[in-house]
Design an enzyme around this catalytic site. Structure first.
Site, PDB file in Angstrom:
ATOM      1  N   SER A   1      -8.018  -4.459  10.353  1.00 15.22           N
ATOM      2  CA  SER A   1      -8.434  -5.345  11.488  1.00 15.22           C
ATOM      3  C   SER A   1      -8.005  -6.803  11.281  1.00 15.22           C
ATOM      4  O   SER A   1      -8.338  -7.638  12.242  1.00 15.22           O
ATOM      5  CB  SER A   1      -9.942  -5.271  11.974  1.00 15.22           C
ATOM      6  OG  SER A   1      -9.950  -4.060  12.774  1.00 15.22           O
TER       7      SER A   1
ATOM      8  N   ILE B   1       0.807  -1.001   0.084  1.00 14.80           N
ATOM      9  CA  ILE B   1       0.053  -0.040  -0.042  1.00 14.80           C
ATOM     10  C   ILE B   1       0.745   1.453   0.254  1.00 14.80           C
ATOM     11  O   ILE B   1       0.499   2.302  -0.540  1.00 14.80           O
ATOM     12  CB  ILE B   1      -1.009   0.114   1.210  1.00 14.80           C
ATOM     13  CG1 ILE B   1      -2.014   0.980   1.036  1.00 14.80           C
ATOM     14  CG2 ILE B   1      -0.212   0.182   2.484  1.00 14.80           C
ATOM     15  CD1 ILE B   1      -3.408   0.852   1.993  1.00 14.80           C
TER      16      ILE B   1
ATOM     17  N   ASP C   1       0.604  -0.218   9.467  1.00 20.94           N
ATOM     18  CA  ASP C   1       0.659   1.050  10.336  1.00 20.94           C
ATOM     19  C   ASP C   1       2.206   1.340  10.557  1.00 20.94           C
ATOM     20  O   ASP C   1       2.776   2.551   9.841  1.00 20.94           O
ATOM     21  CB  ASP C   1       0.252   1.014  11.665  1.00 20.94           C
ATOM     22  CG  ASP C   1       0.160   2.263  12.431  1.00 20.94           C
ATOM     23  OD1 ASP C   1       0.263   3.389  11.883  1.00 20.94           O
ATOM     24  OD2 ASP C   1       0.081   2.066  13.775  1.00 20.94           O
TER      25      ASP C   1
ATOM     26  N   GLY D   1       2.727  -3.805  11.287  1.00 24.67           N
ATOM     27  CA  GLY D   1       1.991  -4.192   9.956  1.00 24.67           C
ATOM     28  C   GLY D   1       1.831  -2.950   9.169  1.00 24.67           C
ATOM     29  O   GLY D   1       2.819  -2.314   8.899  1.00 24.67           O
TER      30      GLY D   1
END
Length: 174
Positions: A122, A11, A34, A32
């Site tokens: 999530s 991403i 973040d 992850g």
């Protein structure tokens, strides 16, 4: 109408107006998606997140909410941070997960972003099952009235991509 697309990849490499970050409530980076966004985007993102914590979000960003910062060195203009819920077998938190996507698109509209890259919020350390998360995410994005022209779900691995592809193909008409 928003065009929903799927991509397999990283991403942080997406050339879009805004990248959605699956953040933790502290807004101060983590693992992850973040961690990857903070590492690649550089210190400007963290500086703005610290300012948000010092002003509006002293106790952290609540699950299901979203807020924007600069994208730093990422090939986007903004990062929209959203906090997903931790999956629970005893409490239905689907509405909170759906809110992550609708709130992110609402923020994108406020910014004037037309292309947005979204992760599978999530589904990592928060343990949300991929099939369920994909259905919730795609339905929330499809049903959100937004000026975003492309919502690109960027999936980290083939398993996630396959789950989102299946859910997209099974999505009933709006």
């Amino acid at each position: 109408m928003t065009n929903i697309t799927l991509a397999l990849g990283d991403i942080t490499e997406q050339r879009v107006d805004a990248i959605v970050n699956a953040a933790n409530s502290s807004l101060l980076g983590g693992g992850g998606v973040d961690g990857a966004i903070h590492r690649r985007g550089g210190p400007d993102i963290l500086d703005e997140c610290r300012d948000l914590r010092a002003s509006r979000y002293g106790k952290g960003l609540p699950a299901g909410r979203a807020v924007a910062t600069t994208a730093g060195r990422l090939p986007a203009r903004w990062v929209i941070h959203t906090v997903g819920p931790v999956f629970s077998t005893t409490e239905d938190r689907s509405a909170t997960l759906a809110s992550c996507y609708s709130e992110s698109l609402r923020i994108a509209d406020e910014l004037g972003a037309r292309t947005v890259a979204l992760p599978a919020v999530s589904t990592g350390v928060y343990r949300w099952p991929l099939d369920s998360a994909a259905r919730i995410a795609l339905t929330a994005v499809r049903d959100m009235g937004t000026s975003v022209t492309e919502a690109r779900f960027v999936l980290f691995d083939q398993r996630a991509y396959d789950a989102f592809e299946t859910a997209l193909n099974e999505l009933p008409p709006a």
